[in-house]
Structure formats: C-alpha cells, structure tokens
Design a protein around this motif. Structure first.
Motif, short mmCIF file in Angstrom:
data_model
loop_
_atom_site.label_atom_id
_atom_site.label_comp_id
_atom_site.label_asym_id
_atom_site.label_seq_id
_atom_site.Cartn_x
_atom_site.Cartn_y
_atom_site.Cartn_z
N ILE A 266 1.07 6.58 4.93
CA ILE A 266 1.07 5.87 3.32
C ILE A 266 1.24 4.54 3.79
CG2 ILE A 266 2.98 5.26 1.76
CD1 ILE A 266 4.03 7.88 1.89
N LEU A 267 1.68 3.86 4.89
CA LEU A 267 1.61 2.34 5.07
C LEU A 267 0.12 2.10 5.20
CD1 LEU A 267 3.07 -0.27 6.06
CD2 LEU A 267 2.50 0.55 8.65
N THR B 52 -2.43 3.72 4.14
CA THR B 52 -3.31 3.72 2.86
C THR B 52 -2.92 2.50 2.07
OG1 THR B 52 -1.47 4.97 1.91
CG2 THR B 52 -3.50 6.22 2.53
N GLY B 53 -1.71 2.06 2.20
CA GLY B 53 -1.39 0.91 1.35
C GLY B 53 -2.19 -0.36 2.01
N GLY C 241 -5.51 -0.43 0.71
CA GLY C 241 -5.87 -0.95 -0.56
C GLY C 241 -5.79 -2.43 -0.62
N VAL C 242 -4.81 -3.08 0.23
CA VAL C 242 -4.86 -4.54 0.27
C VAL C 242 -6.01 -5.20 0.83
CG1 VAL C 242 -3.79 -6.32 1.61
CG2 VAL C 242 -2.35 -4.31 0.78
#
Ligand SMILES: Nc1ncnc2c1ncn2[C@@H]1O[C@H](COP(=O)(O)OP(=O)(O)OP(=O)(O)O)[C@@H](O)[C@H]1O
Ligand SMILES: Nc1ncnc2c1ncn2[C@@H]1O[C@H](COP(=O)(O)OP(=O)(O)OP(=O)(O)O)[C@@H](O)[C@H]1O
Ligand SMILES: [Mg+2]
Ligand SMILES: [Mg+2]
Lengths: 265, 273, 279, 297, 279
Positions: free
Chosen positions: B240-241, B243-244, B247-248
């Motif tokens: 999850i980290l 993927t975040g 995104g950034v």
C-alpha cells in the motif's frame, strides 16, 4: 411552444442513447448481462417503488438498502467537509503546519481507499462507522486540498485590508478566510460528491449487511442482472440528483463569486 | 503585493521565515506519523495481526522493491494506467472540444455526461468482466470509464472559458471559425485540459489498483491480495505504501510536465496581468 | 480637416467615412439601442479622438467601424468601398492588453500573427516584426512571453501588433486606460512619435479629456447613449507636442475646458452623488 | 478463443483459479495435463460470478466456481455446464475440514447460541452461508435473525478475534497460525449431505466443441486419484508449499476437503433443494442437462 | 507647513512623523532594500501626496507607516507614540478596490466591518455606516454587493470604509489608479470635499502628477528606489479647487512642470525605449 421545447434541448441526446441501447439489446446484441432499458426500468419500479402510500411508495428493498446508503454518504461526506475545510484552511494559513502535513496528505490521497478496507474493518468492525470512515477518508482529500489552496490563494490585498482593520482572529476566519476560500472549497466538495458515491458502493461490497453496494454484490452473486442494472440506474439517478442539488446550492451561495467574475470579464 | 505576509493570520507580526526549510518539516511530519504508528502497535491499541510495525513495513517495502516479480506487476499496473490515460484522453479531449465549441451540442451532451459520470465504475465490475474478461482490458475499461468524464468536462469548460476579448482580437485579424478554434480556443483550453488529465491520472491509478484488489489477474493490487490471503500485513502495508508513493510520483510528474509545457497557465492563474 | 456635425459627408478624400451609423443590440427584452446615428469623416493621416460619457457606445462604434459588428443602420466606407468585415488596411488595438495578447505565444509571435495568413515571405515577416517592436522600444523583448512584461510593455506589444500590418487606419479603444499615469504619458508620446513617423490615420477612443486634447487633430464628443455626435472640435495646438510645455499653454487649458464642459453637459446626471455609472 | 483441438500440439485452455489449488500444481508438475493433450493456463478470478462471467465471455474456458453459484447461474439461464467436480465436503468419519469458529474464550457453545448473532462468510448467498444456514435450521435457529457479513477469508479471523463478528465460517486451512486462538462449534458441512464446494463449469458451446472438456475431466480424475494415494502426500504438499509459500508441514496438518472429480447428480439435487428452501431460487431446475455424461460419477 | 528635505523633524505638532524610515525585503538572494531613508512630517489636517518613479517604494512606505510592515530602520510616530502595528486612528485605502472589498458582503457590511471588533453599539454602527455612505454619495447602495457597482462606486465604498472609523490619518495608496479618467476627476473632487468636511489628515500616494498637484497642500517627491526624499514642495494653489479653473492657472502649470521634471530626473532611465517597468 418555446417553453415546452427548452428542456428538450437538454435531454434529447440522453433519450437517443437510451433508445439505441434498447434497440441493440432487443435485436443484435441480446445478452443476459445487459438487459434492454425497458426491462431495467420495469425492474427498477418493481424493486424500489412499492405502490403503498404508507411507506411513501418506497419499497422494503429501498428502505433497507438505499436509506442506509444515503445515511452513510451524508455522514461521511459531512465529516469530510468539516475536517477538510477546517484542516485545509488551517494548513493553508499556518505555513509550518502545511509543510509538516504536505507529504502525508500527498501520500494519503494517492493510496486507494479500497486498500484500507481491511484496516477499517479491524478498527471499526462491521458497523456503519466503517463505511462512513471510508467515505469520509476518500472525500477528505479533494476538500482538504481545495480548502488549502483556497486559503493560500486569498488575495494579499484582502489579507492586508483585514489586518489594517484589526479584525479579531475569529472574525477574520468567518468573514474573510472562509468566504474567500469558499469557491475553491465548493469545487472540492463537488468533486467529492462523485467520490462519495463510488466509495459508498465499494465500502458496502464487503462487511456490510445493508446498502446499495451490498445489494449490488448480492444481485451479482445471484446473477440477477436486471436487478443489478436497476441498482446502477438508481445510483445514476442519485448522482444526478446530488449534482443538481449541489449546482443549485452553488448558484445561491456563490452568487457573489460568479457575478464578480462575470463582471470583470 | 507582499507575499511575505499574506499567509499570516491577522494580527500576527509579519514574521520572517527563517531556519527550518519546508522539506525538513515534511520529513518531520512523516517521521512523527511513523512514531505514532509504532506506539499504537506497541501499546496494543491496534493488533499486530492487522497493522504491522512501521519498521517491518519499511523493511518489507525494501524487499518488494528488490523483488523482480513485484516490479513486473508494477509494470503491469503502470501500463494499464498509461494506456487508460492515453486512450481516454485521445477520445475525450477532441469530443470535449467539440461539445464546448458548438453550443447546440453543449446542453444535451452535458446531461448525458452528468448522468454517466455519477455511476461509480466499480458498479460495472461484473459487466466489465463479462465484456472484457479478467485481464488487462477489464482494468482498462473501468479506468477509462472513471476518467473519461473529468477529462471531457474539463475540455468542455476550457473551451467555454476562452476569453471573448481574445476571440474579438482574432476576428479583427480576419480569422475564420477554424482558425479561431486552433489558434485561440485550443491553447486557451490547454491549461484546463491539462488539469483534467492530471486529475484523471490520479483517479486512473486508483481505479486500476482497486480493480486489481477486487478482481484482476495482474498488477500490484494482486500482489497485495496475495499477501492478504497469506495474512502478511507487513507485506500488505508495504505494498500500500509503495502504491501511495507511486501515486505521489505520478502527481508530481504531471505537475512538472504541465509547468514545462504550459508555462502561461500558471502565470495566468497567478496574477491579474 | 472637416467638422461635420450631424451633416452629410463633405469630402471625398476621407479615408474613412462614417455615415448615419446606428447600432442596436438584440436582447431578450427587445432591441437595445447603443448608438443612434453617428456621422463623421476621417482624413488620411489625421489623428481623431472620440470622447463621451461612460457607456455611451464608444466601444460599440469602434467595433462597427472595424467591421467586427454588423451595423443596424448607416454605412462605414473605407477608401470608398463599404466596410462590413475586418479589412487589411484597418488594425485594432484593444483596451485590455491582458486579454488581447495571447499568453502562449512569445512577444514576436504575437506581433507576427496578423501577417500569418497574408502570404508574406518569412524573411519579410521577421524584419517587419523586428521593425514594429523597435518602434515601440521592445526590440529586446521579442522572445519573452506577455506575462513576463509589465502592463505598459504589454500594451506596447499590442500597439506593435497593430502597426505590423502597416495599416492605413489604426483604431484604438481606450488603449492606455489600464496602465498607470506615468506609463501613460510615455505611451502617449510614443504613439505621437510613431504616428508622425508612419503617417497612419489614428482613430482613438479615450475617457481622458487631457489625453484626447493632447494627442489629437480633432476631438469628436459623443452624447449619452444611444449616442449622437455632440461636437467635433479641431485642436489647433502646435506639433510636436510636449507633456509639460503644451499642457502649460493657455490654448490647451481652453480646449480642455471646452471638451470637459461638453462631456459633462452631455451626461444626463453630472452630480456625483446620484451617479451610478454602469461601466 | 482457446480450447480448440488444433492439428498440431496440445489444446491450450484457460482455467480460472483462486490461487494455489493442489490438483493444478500436481497435474502441472506431473505432466498430467500434457498427457491428456492439454496446456492449462491459469487465470485468477476472485469469485463465482466473476468466473461464470469469464467463461461466458470467453476470457476463460473453464471457471472454478462453487457448486451453489454454478447451479444458480445455470438456473438463471446462462448456457453453462458442469464439466468436473473438485472439492466436496469431508463428511464423517473424516476429520472435519470446515468449522463455524468462535474465539477460544467465547461464551458461545452451540448453534443455538448463534441466534441473532453476526457470522462472517466469504460471500453473501454463497456456499458457506447456505450451508451454515442449513446447519442452523437443523438446530432450530431462526435464520432470519442471523446477520451474515461478507468478509474476505483473510479478514475473518482478525475480525473474529477483535470481536467485530461473533463467529466465522471458513476452512481450517484458512486459519493461518491462529489455530489455537479459535475453536469450532461444529462442522456445518457434516450434516449438509455432499456439497460441491468447488466445481468447474464451461460454456455449452465449449463443451459441444470437441472433447477438450472431457479430456480436462479425465485429467482431473487421474490427478485426484494420485493425490488420494498416501505415498504421494508428501510430494503433493511440497509442491503446494512452493506455490503458496506456506510450510509443507503446516499444510499437511490441516484437515482437507474431499476430492470428487466426478459429479454426483443426487448430491447436486440435494444442494438445489437447500437453495429452494432458502428462497435463493424459486424452484429447482432440471439438473440433468447441466452435467454432461462424461462428468457424472 | 514643514518642508524637511532629508533633515530632522522640525515640528512637534505633527500628527505623523516619519524619521529615517528604511525597509529591506528579505529574499533568497539576500536583503533587497526598497526604501533607504525617508524623513518627513505631516501636520494635522494636512493633505500630503507622495509621488515617485514606478517601483521606488511608495507602497512599501505606506505599509510601513500604516503599521502593516515592520521597519528595518528608523521610526514612525503617530501623535507622539511609536506606530508599529495597525492602530485605531489610522485607516488605509488600497489601490485595487476589487481586491480590498469583500465581494461576499454587501456594501453596508463591508463598511461596517472595521467597527465590528471595537465594541461599538449596534445602533451607532448603523448610523455611522449610513453617514459614511452618505458622504461618498452611496446612501442608496447600502444593500447592493460590490460587484453590482461600477469601479468608481466600488472605490467610493472603500473610502467610506476608511472614513467610518473616523480616522485621524487616512492613508491612500493610489486609490484612483484603476478607475477611468472621468470617474477619477469626480472622485478627486469628492475626496477634497470630504477632507474639508472632516478635517482628516490625508497621506496620498499617486502616479499622476496632475492629481498630486491638484489635490495636495504638499507633494513629497521620492527618488528611484531604494528611495529617499528628493523634494518636498508646498502647493500654494487656492482652495476650493476646480477641475477646469485651477488647472488653467499658470501656477498649476508651473508646479506641475516642476514636479514632472523632478520625477523624470529621479528616474534612472527616462527613455521609454529602455524602460522595463517592473510593476
Ligand atoms: N453585447 C451587448 N448586448 C447588449 N447591450 C450591450 C452589449 N454591449 C454593450 N451594450 C450596451 O450598449 C451600450 C454602449 O456600450 P459600449 O461598451 O459601446 O459603451 P462605451 O462607451 O464603450 O462604454 P465605456 O466608456 O464604459 O467603455 C451600453 O449601454 C451597454 O450596456
Ligand atoms: N515582498 C517583497 N519582497 C521583495 N521585494 C519587494 C517586495 N515588495 C516589493 N518589493 C520591491 O521593493 C521595491 C519597492 O516596491 P513598492 O511596491 O513599494 O514600489 P511602489 O513605488 O509602490 O511601486 P509602484 O509605483 O509600481 O506601485 C520594488 O523594487 C519591489 O520590487
Ligand atoms: Mg468601452
Ligand atoms: Mg505601489
């Protein structure tokens, strides 16, 4: 005559699209998965709107699935608005805090909320709060970022004017910051309406015992595609309604903004 | 005006910013989050079964980055993301321009657009699987559905926001409708279009990942679900980290590209010039 | 110089003849007349200013003359032929430079735009753009973007864009209204110099009576809208003019006072307290 | 696409999968598929309806679907057939593979205690819910008062342990390392008769086209035969372990569902009866046309 | 009237004393001096204008005097006490009315805003707002919103907002720069009338030399930035003044010329071609 025709300008294309759909699904592209519009509409009426005035013509199905969803959206969206507006303005005005939270916000808005479903279940359990939390979290980011930008973007002259008048902090917030940032905030809130609809459905796919998303999954599992589509139709109508309501609200609350912009043209 | 003071609350003395640079504060924010998280798990407020220690998560993130399988899946995700963005833009931008430019199209089309865009693309998951299977095309279809509307709307609004005075200037040079469109309407709509595509790029990534989590066969999301089924929250949160962070990176890449390609967009927005 | 007050055209040597020009806007509530009937001529090389109360229809008049708006009544004749669409010999400079320059183009490209569709050879385009920019003193700014310039510089770019087509008539609608007072005086002198150099005919709209008197050969005063011509005043000040010397002359003061009182008289309500200027 | 017998080489078929099925890893490793002239390409799917959709759209040739979903889809009118069975419930005296789990210290002791409680299942109106409902009914519990909640298997035990749900119905193999934190009230499958927990369905068109479906069934029969032999146990778990990264001895210690590659029509009818009883279907369809000759036991 | 050119303060009766005021802006590239050292006094009831080249630091100076920016060196004294934060007796009117009025408030509420946190009784707020609006001739517009007004009317609202606190000193930073020429003349006369009625001290920044001379008792001319005081010129024109008559007098022309040449001389580059005004 003109008055009658005017609404037609807006809807004729929608009608054409639906007619084409109907024709295709009745003739060359029949499919159990995509029923004709007429069937969807019939199922829609049967499923959601009972002919009993005692329940305001709402069916059992509507009351057990749609009302909870609407409640969750309302709650999640309200929380996101309050936190997003307050937090966004605060971060916009107080620069160190803005810098402090900036990476976390960027990261937060890039993480798909769906991925946090398991965590939400652990923290909130199989409760309304879980859905509300996910909706609120998903809606928070656009509102927060917009409120932040709105507060940052307030004209320097206005800030100076307020300072030269020695306004109190409270009055400054209520009379200058909040209204000044409101066009941006409303823009963020508007984007979030769509997000809220999506998350309402997604958060009810699992760990829910009622709601439109719950209903969708159930119908999907039971291969009841007319019902599935009637739920999609209902979601679309709710979306249109929410948009229209928002547009109306925006027109009245931000009249000064649009008028001021229109005139400076 | 003096930007120096514009962001300060009223009554506050016009302080001079010095010392701690903004990025350092940002790093501090991230560190504080990790510490609070660690304490929450350590104190037992949240079970380690559902939320890993941040240190473990960070270590797993490192492992994942070194894992060729994970990188391959990241490639799949990115490819789906890029393809959806490219396809949606290729159709939505010209369509939006047309719809904005021709007043007779604008009204009926906007009704259809508002109806269609209020349906969450996930509602179409079962139908999408039917029509496109479980693989790449299904992800693509859902992502395109989700981002098509914001791109279209922005293009539409961008066109309608073209400065009438500029159009008059164009007409005074004897330009016809086509020239007005290509020489004035297009470039003035460009910043709005870019904004639409930038917003869409974030949405597309989130939708692609969500479909991977809900039912697809390739991509980062499937890696996360695999670890979820194996009950490895440390890997799950590492995923999850990452993927975040992806995104950034995507967000900043777009912002940067926009600044480089459309320098006037910022200048226009920034001042009254 | 021809002073025609509400009369027929009296000269055939005029480069621009405006005869009984009337213009109404269509709106939901029916037709709104903006310009009633305006007649005047402009001789080649003349500098004519148009002044009048706010909202009296000056912009409307200029747009009609430039061929950007269809007339309701009357006719505009340019070198003997009717003018009803934008024409090569006529260039327009608008008030709001920030909205008439294209921010996505460099200064040089903005100026080159009007030459684009006229089959002018590339080399010549380049030299004409350079020359136009030189004239307004912006030779060094060719590769900048408009938003990198100050307001006064932007307005000079707009003027250069008007000059690059070497127009016979340059129409300017309050070109200096959005720049500060000091920049305005410089721009006025710049305009006079270019006008003298190129021999272009200038039709100039302004709110500023000092400016109109200082610049012009003739000042046309319009009435409150829907407008007609109230007066057409020849300005007999010597040329070249000077911001300090010219304005100190008694004639300047007289002309200024005359135009001032004509404009004030033509405003329906001159008392400030009751004014609700719609501009 | 796929599944056609071409003159040259084995037929490639796409089969949906939830992750690591022991028979797939075995058949692949041991060349059973190849022996039957098949090349199997596994595509992931997350649930029954997705797999059915995949089969109908041609995204997959064979869908891995639980028996109830398969019957339901067939009843809805989708042109599908059941070409092979896979798992059935382990009925006594075999060690139960499934349970209705509660926390070790939970006050809940029997089915009766679950009245009005919340039970986690992996999908709504799915296999686990139907079987659990039948079990509750048999024990005199009013099912309409019980709340079933859909949770992914991986989230069920954490939800149970943190008290978010009162019970969870899942297989022992899905407990992870939480065996000692939960206890089972009963195996709801024990009294449900034979239930097809997992089956393979294909579109009618696919079955009608050549004998690929039948060859797949044969491959399943051969594979599951081999898996049933005690001498293969160690090797099969080692192969599975390589696939799902769970240590082989942990896997071996877990109770297993039975393997039933051929379909027992009587059992299938029993399942349909339960569905009618629970108002998932208005009336039982004719299942004869659902199971092709070659797939029946 | 005190003319102090770069010297010490000579009067103690001054309502406002600016002594050696200097201000540098901090920037990445180090300190940027905007104002070097400015000294002048303003007597009670006086009308003082400040003119100077573009970017010389006039706005900076006004902000410092209003207590909106901290000084780097020197001091500002208001009625004998140091002024280092916004004070009750001082009101500011900014150039850009469109950005200093709050479009979401009605005219009356905009004007009432500065009284809000001062514990003025409601009734009194209402009467003072009404009075201030009367003074600028906008009694009828109380319930309109700023964007429903013309530019000139908006600037009058801003002036009313300055007046409502009954300030001893009214600081105005180019208040009429964004309105058209005709409206400006009206606003100038309005300001003179109010100034005469209320006896307020006015400190007035402008670009427009005509305006400075026409309005003021004294004109302070600043040098190119970082600025110092170049000259402090008493304006001996009779009062009341008149847009036509006063401007036709020889004295007006002389004073105008004097200030003009001082400003031009203090600009480093007066040639237009080389100008790249940063505003
Ligand atoms: N597009 C339009 N539709 C209807 N009425 C219009 C339109 N444009 C202008 N008008 C009206 O026509 C009249 C003249 O407008 P115009 O802009 O020509 O005046 P102006 O003299 O240029 O004003 P200003 O001094 O403010 O520039 C005004 O009453 C205005 O409201
Ligand atoms: N916040 C700031 N940071 C750094 N420099 C500044 C800042 N504000 C103004 N300056 C600089 O200080 C100088 C004086 O600016 P100021 O705005 O006071 O001039 P001004 O005389 O009011 O100009 P104008 O005539 O254009 O209104 C200019 O060189 C300007 O670039
Ligand atoms: Mg005009
Ligand atoms: Mg200034």
């Amino acid at each position: 005559m003109r008055r009658v025709l005017r609404p037609l300008q807006w809807v004729w294309l929608l009608v054409v699209v639906l007619l084409v759909w109907e024709l295709l699904t009745r003739t060359i592209a029949t499919s159990l998965f995509v029923p004709p519009v007429s069937e969807i509409v019939r199922t829609f009426g049967r499923t959601w709107f009972a002919a009993s005035p005692s329940t305001l013509f709402l069916s059992e199905e509507f009351r057990t699935n749609v009302l909870p969803s609407i409640g969750r959206i309302a709650a999640g969206y309200s929380i996101a608005s309050v936190v997003g507006i307050g937090g966004g303005i605060l971060l916009g005005v107080w620069r160190p805090a803005g810098a402090f939270f900036n990476p976390l916000i960027r990261l937060g808005m890039s993480v798909p909320v769906t991925a946090l479903l398991p965590l939400a279940i652990v923290v909130f359990g199989i409760t309304n709060s879980m859905n509300v939390f996910l909706i609120a979290l998903g809606c928070l980011w656009p509102i927060l970022i917009n409120a932040y930008d709105g507060a940052r973007g307030i004209d320097g002259t206005m800030t100076l004017t307020a300072r030269s008048m020695q306004l109190s902090r409270r009055r400054y917030f209520l009379n200058v910051l909040l209204p000044g940032a409101s066009p941006a905030i409303v823009a963020g809130m508007r984007v979030s309406v769509g997000t809220a609809m999506v998350l309402m459905v997604v958060s009810e796919l699992y760990a829910a015992t009622s709601g439109l998303g719950y209903y969708l999954t159930q119908q999907q599992r039971l291969f009841r595609f007319p019902q599935l589509w009637s739920a999609i139709l209902l979601i679309a109508l709710l979306g249109i309604l929410a948009n229209a309501a928002f547009a109306a609200l925006e027109r009245s609350a931000l009249r000064w903004h649009h008028a001021a912009r229109g005139e400076s043209r | 005006m003096t930007t120096e003071t514009s962001a300060l609350p009223v009554g506050a003395p016009a302080r001079v910013r010095r010392g701690v640079p903004e990025w350092a504060l940002g790093v501090a924010g991230a560190v504080v989050l990790l510490v609070v998280w660690d304490l929450a798990v350590r104190s037992g407020a949240v079970s380690e079964d559902s939320l890993p220690y941040p240190a473990a998560m960070l270590a797993r993130a490192g492992n994942l980055l070194a894992d060729p399988e994970f990188l391959t899946q990241t490639g799949h995700t990115l490819w789906a993301w890029f393809a959806s963005l490219a396809l949606a833009s290729a159709v939505a931008v010209p369509l939006g321009l047309l719809m904005g430019y021709f007043a007779t199209l604008y009204r009926p089309a906007s009704t259809v657009v508002h109806a269609a865009r209020s349906i969450p693309s996930t509602a179409f998951l079962p139908v999408a699987i039917l029509m496109f299977g479980l693989g790449f095309q299904m992800k693509l279809a859902l992502a395109i559905y989700a981002i098509f509307w914001p791109i279209l709307l922005n293009a539409m609004y961008g066109v309608r926001d073209a400065e009438p005075q500029m159009l008059t200037a164009g007409r005074s040079m004897g330009w016809n409708r086509y020239r007005l469109l290509t020489r004035i309407v297009l470039p003035s709509a460009a910043p709005a279009i870019a904004t639409g595509i930038r917003v869409a790029s974030s949405i597309a990534l989130i939708v692609v990942l969500s479909t991977e989590l809900l039912g697809a066969t390739t991509g980062i999301g499937t890696v996360i679900t695999t670890y979820q089924q194996a009950q490895r929250p440390d890997f799950v949160y590492a995923g999850i980290l990452l993927t975040g962070l992806l995104g950034v990176v995507v967000y900043y890449a777009f912002t940067f590209a926009e600044r480089a390609l459309l320098p006037w967009a910022n200048a226009q927005r920034g001042g009254s010039r | 110089m021809t002073a025609t007050i509400g009369g027929e055209k009296t000269m055939t040597s005029a480069v621009l003849e405006v005869a009984g020009l009337g213009k109404s806007y269509r709106s939901r509530a029916g037709d709104v007349p903006a310009v009633r009937s305006i007649t005047f001529d402009v001789a080649p090389g003349e500098f004519v200013s148009v002044v009048g109360p706010s909202g009296c229809g000056k912009t409307t008049l200029m747009m009609c003359i430039a061929g950007l708006l269809p007339l309701t009544t009357g006719a505009v004749t340019f070198r003997g032929t009717p003018l009803d669409a934008p024409r090569d010999g006529v260039a327009v400079v608008f008030q709001d430079y920030s909205r008439s320059l294209f921010p996505w183009l460099t200064v040089a490209k903005n100026v080159a735009l009007p030459l684009k569709d006229r089959k002018v050879p590339r080399k010549q385009v380049r030299s004409r753009v350079a020359h136009a920019l030189e004239m307004v003193g912006l030779g060094h700014a060719a590769d900048l973007h408009p938003w990198q310039l100050s307001g006064g510089m932007q307005q000079r770019v707009a003027i250069a864009r008007g000059l690059v087509v070497e127009p016979e008539v340059l129409i300017m609608d309050e070109p200096f209204a959005s720049v500060d007072a000091q920049t305005r005086t410089s721009l006025e002198d710049l305009l006079l110099r270019i006008w003298a150099e190129t021999g272009t005919t200038v039709l100039f709209v302004t709110h500023d009576i000092d400016e109109a008197v200082y610049l012009s050969d003739r000042v046309v005063v319009l009435s409150q809208g829907p407008s007609t011509v109230v007066a057409d005043i020849p300005i007999g000040l010597d040329r070249p003019r000077d911001q300090v010397a010219t304005k100190q002359t008694a004639l300047f003061g007289e002309l200024r006072g005359e135009v001032y009182s004509l404009v004030m008289a033509s405003e329906k309500r001159t008392s400030l307290a009751g004014r609700s200027d719609p501009e | 696409d796929g599944g056609t017998d071409t003159a040259s080489g084995p037929a490639t078929i796409k089969v949906t999968s939830f992750g690591c099925e022991i028979w797939n890893t075995w058949a692949e490793a041991k060349g059973v598929f190849a022996k039957h002239d098949l090349k199997v390409e596994l595509v992931k799917s997350t649930g029954g309806s997705a797999a059915v959709a995949a089969v109908l759209s041609g995204a997959a040739d064979l869908g891995y679907v639980n028996g109830f979903s398969a019957i339901n889809a067939y009843n809805t009118g989708f042109p599908i057939e059941m070409v092979a069975g896979a798992n059935t419930n382990a009925t006594p005296p075999a060690k139960p593979a499934q349970g209705v789990f509660v926390g070790t210290n939970s006050p809940l002791k029997s089915a009766k205690d679950l009245a009005g409680k919340t039970i986690a299942v992996n999908e709504l109106n799915g296999l686990n819910q139907i079987v659990t409902s039948t079990w509750l009914k048999q024990n005199g519990v009013d099912v309409s008062g019980v709340r079933f909640v859909a949770l992914p298997f991986s989230d069920q035990v954490p939800a149970l342990l943190s008290g978010k749900v009162d019970a969870a119905q899942l297989g022992y193999s899905l407990l992870g390392d939480n065996n000692d934190k939960v206890r089972s009230l009963a195996d709801p499958f024990a009294t449900a008769g034979t239930v097809y927990i997992a089956t393979y369905v294909a579109s009618k068109a696919f079955v009608a086209k050549g004998d690929t479906a039948s060859r797949f069934h044969d491959a399943m029969v051969e594979t599951m035969d081999a898996l049933g032999k005690p001498e293969n146990t160690d090797e099969s778990f080692a192969l599975l372990s390589a696939c799902n990264k769970v240590p082989a001895d942990v896997l071996k210690a877990q109770p297993q569902n039975a393997l039933s590659p051929s379909v027992d029509l009587a059992a299938l009818n029993g399942m349909a009866d339960q569905m009618v009883e629970q108002k998932i279907m208005p009336k039982k369809p004719d299942l004869d046309a659902f199971v092709p000759e070659f797939a029946r036991s």
